[in-house]
Design an enzyme around this catalytic site. Structure first.
Site, short mmCIF file in Angstrom:
data_model
loop_
_atom_site.label_atom_id
_atom_site.label_comp_id
_atom_site.label_asym_id
_atom_site.label_seq_id
_atom_site.Cartn_x
_atom_site.Cartn_y
_atom_site.Cartn_z
N ASP A 98 30.18 16.34 36.06
CA ASP A 98 28.85 16.77 36.45
C ASP A 98 27.90 15.59 36.32
O ASP A 98 27.86 14.94 35.27
CB ASP A 98 28.40 17.91 35.52
CG ASP A 98 27.68 19.01 36.28
OD1 ASP A 98 26.68 18.69 36.95
OD2 ASP A 98 28.11 20.18 36.19
N ASP A 194 24.15 17.75 40.15
CA ASP A 194 23.26 18.83 39.74
C ASP A 194 21.91 18.77 40.46
O ASP A 194 21.30 17.70 40.53
CB ASP A 194 23.03 18.68 38.22
CG ASP A 194 22.35 19.88 37.59
OD1 ASP A 194 22.95 20.95 37.61
OD2 ASP A 194 21.22 19.71 37.08
N GLU A 248 24.93 20.20 44.34
CA GLU A 248 24.37 21.54 44.18
C GLU A 248 23.05 21.56 44.92
O GLU A 248 22.19 20.70 44.69
CB GLU A 248 24.15 21.85 42.69
CG GLU A 248 23.69 23.28 42.48
CD GLU A 248 22.92 23.49 41.18
OE1 GLU A 248 22.86 24.63 40.71
OE2 GLU A 248 22.35 22.52 40.64
N HIS A 320 28.77 28.94 36.13
CA HIS A 320 28.12 29.15 34.83
C HIS A 320 26.67 29.61 34.97
O HIS A 320 26.01 29.85 33.97
CB HIS A 320 28.17 27.84 34.05
CG HIS A 320 27.39 26.77 34.74
ND1 HIS A 320 27.75 26.25 35.96
CD2 HIS A 320 26.23 26.15 34.41
CE1 HIS A 320 26.86 25.36 36.35
NE2 HIS A 320 25.93 25.28 35.43
N ASP A 321 26.14 29.69 36.19
CA ASP A 321 24.74 30.07 36.40
C ASP A 321 24.57 31.51 36.88
O ASP A 321 23.44 31.95 37.10
CB ASP A 321 24.08 29.16 37.43
CG ASP A 321 23.84 27.77 36.88
OD1 ASP A 321 23.67 27.64 35.65
OD2 ASP A 321 23.81 26.82 37.68
#
Ligand code: GLC
Ligand code: CA
Length: 554
Positions: A98, A194, A248, A320-321
């Site tokens: 990430d 990200d 993302e 994870h969000d």
């Protein structure tokens, strides 16, 4: 057709803190990952995306980084990471990291220096102003925080402890490239980037749209004025290494995504879009509504049609969000049926699938008793923002539906204490359904969600049509069934997913009426896959949440 390796792949996402504890302190770590690499490989995936594993005060669980070139002591050491990397490679798994460069932690050395004053060498690493504008942060109140030491406000689009980097500063961009090189030199294969579409802010930071909460400043930081220049610089580094980049893109539209994915500004191999994650809400945590299948279908088809032949999709329904998908678009009562059907609904689209830890065994949402039991910064903030006139119960119920923490409970490995995640009480609550829902139990059951994911990934991997074939949706307005086709040469697949608890007639496009098709996959065990059937309109009922994949020659 090109043959970039990532198109044939699928990935598994690890959010390490809750994956597997290897050294017995109640926190997931790289020792646990090392031991589970064979398991990951056994799913049929070809790569791992690590959510941040760097040192972090965990204000946003790793997305607030205090050192980009090290490993969080909770998770291990650089040496241990290298061992994981080597073993993953030996097993044929790629590894991507990430890359979180919109912001750092306020405990990063750069920020500690920057706040010392305007003469400091790191002074312009962040975005400082004497007077804030009206932007809201996405996580915590206003987007500006006053810093006593510096005597100025700094910008934070996310939590207060996540100050935004000033990407207009060439030194900051050099730092980003140096971080990339650090990990690429070690042997990693790429990055998940990200909130990458937020890194360039409009000069002058104009005031945002009045009366629009949370996202009021977005027109001035999403796809900002220099974004493609900066992305080109990062792409260049990646090109030196044949590395892979997935961005993302919160709130991204097809139109703006295309600039990152195609043409002279191409800087990413694929992008995570969010439209299909809003079939039961607006921005995941803010506004809730009942799930509407047509929204899910419309969003998926929009991206499939637009990118076809031009760009490549990143496919996902969990990370994870987001709360667990079975609790949102499926049914906890029909956990196995809806969990397997949801897999079919996205794994055979055109794109590279990403599977989030626990998704492959059908983990579902946790419901904690009090807001104090939750850990996630945005859930806590939302709880306090929800209409205060609502009862505590109602507000808590909204958290049950929407919290990111539902995706962050320890992975359920077996039915022993703490779900086999750790020998010690874990850092976070284990979902009480672990005695029934766990890897060990699903390994033994040929019809489990886990074994179904394996079947799907295997089917996809061995079919050029399912990887490269064209996409077409049928009956887009049908509120209960999702039907799509993948076609290449004379091979076609028809994929049929029922999203309802009652039986419904299987819809078949007219042109297939009366054709002989081979049923290659079905999520109801008693249905004989491999069987050739003559499919007739109105002749067959789908069971609750049934999914079918037919193959045929034309
Ligand atoms: C991304 C991450 C999320 C994080 C946010 C801020 O959306 O996926 O977990 O909170 O960025 O870094
Ligand atoms: Ca540990």
């Amino acid at each position: 057709m090109d043959n970039e390796w990532y198109k044939r792949m699928s990935f598994y996402q690890i959010w390490i803190r809750s994956f597997k504890d290897g050294n017995g302190d109640g926190i997931g770590d790289l020792y646990g990952v090392y031991d589970k690499l064979e398991y990951i490989r056994s799913l049929g995936v070809d790569g791992i995306w690590f959510s941040p594993i760097y040192p972090s005060p965990n204000a946003d669980f790793g997305y607030d980084i205090s050192d980009y070139k090290d490993i969080h002591p909770d998770y291990g050491t650089l040496e241990q990471f290298k061992k994981v990397l080597d073993k993953a490679h030996a097993l044929g798994l790629k590894v991507i990291m990430d890359l979180v460069v919109n912001h750092t932690s306020d405990e990063h050395k750069w920020f500690k220096e920057s706040r010392k004053g305007k003469d400091n060498p790191y002074s312009d690493y962040y975005i400082w102003r004497d007077k804030p504008n009206n932007w809201d942060s996405l996580f915590e109140g206003k987007a500006w925080e006053y810093d006593e030491e510096r005597g100025q406000y700094y910008l934070h689009l996310f939590a207060k402890k996540q100050p935004d980097l000033n990407m207009d500063n060439p030194k900051v961009r050099e730092e980003v490239k140096s971080i990339m090189r650090f990990w690429l030199d070690m042997g990693v294969d790429g990055f998940r980037e990200d909130v990458i579409n937020f890194i360039s802010k409009k000069e002058g930071l104009p005031n945002g749209i009045p009366f629009v909460p949370a996202v009021n400043g977005m027109p001035f930081y999403k796809d900002g004025p220099h974004i493609h220049e900066y992305m080109a610089e990062f792409r260049k580094v990646c090109e030196e290494y044949d590395c892979f980049q997935v961005g993302e893109g919160p709130m991204t539209t097809v139109r703006s995504a295309m600039k990152y994915l195609t043409g002279p500004t191409k800087s990413l191999d694929m992008m995570f879009s969010f439209d299909h994650m809003m079939a039961d809400c607006l921005y995941t945590e803010y506004v809730h509504r009942p799930f509407k299948l047509y929204k899910y279908k419309r969003a998926l088809s929009k991206w499939q049609y637009a990118l076809q032949g031009k760009a490549w999709n990143a496919l996902y329904i969990e990370n994870h969000d987001h709360p667990r998908i079975i609790s949102r678009y499926g049914s906890e009562r029909y956990r196995r049926e809806s969990g397997t059907m949801l897999a079919v609904s996205f794994l055979f689209l055109q794109g590279t699938p990403f599977i989030y830890q626990g998704q492959e065994i059908g983990m579902s949402n946790i419901r904690l008793r009090s807001i104090d039991d939750y850990e996630d910064v945005s859930s806590k903030e939302n709880f306090h923002k929800y209409h205060l006139k609502d009862s505590l119960e109602r507000r808590l119920k909204r958290i049950h539906i929407s919290s990111r923490d539902s995706a962050r409970t320890p992975v359920q490995w077996d039915s022993s204490a703490y779900a086999g995640f750790s020998k010690k009480k874990p850092w976070f609550f284990v979902n009480p359904n672990y005695t029934a829902v766990n890897v060990a139990a699903e390994e033994k059951d040929p019809d489990s969600i886990l074994n179904f994911y394996r079947k799907c990934l295997n089917l996809r991997k061995n079919s050029r049509t399912l990887i490269y074939g064209s996409y077409r949706e049928y009956f887009p307005k049908d509120p209960e069934v999702y039907i799509y086709e993948r076609a290449m040469g004379n091979i076609r697949y028809l994929i049929i997913c029922s999203f309802v608890k009652h039986k419904v007639f299987m819809l078949v496009p007219k042109k297939y009426n009366g054709m002989k098709m081979e049923l290659v996959l079905d999520n109801y065990p008693d249905i004989r896959s491999g069987q050739v059937e003559t499919v007739k309109i109105g002749s067959c009922l789908l069971k609750p949440y049934e999914a079918r994949v037919y193959r045929f020659h034309v």
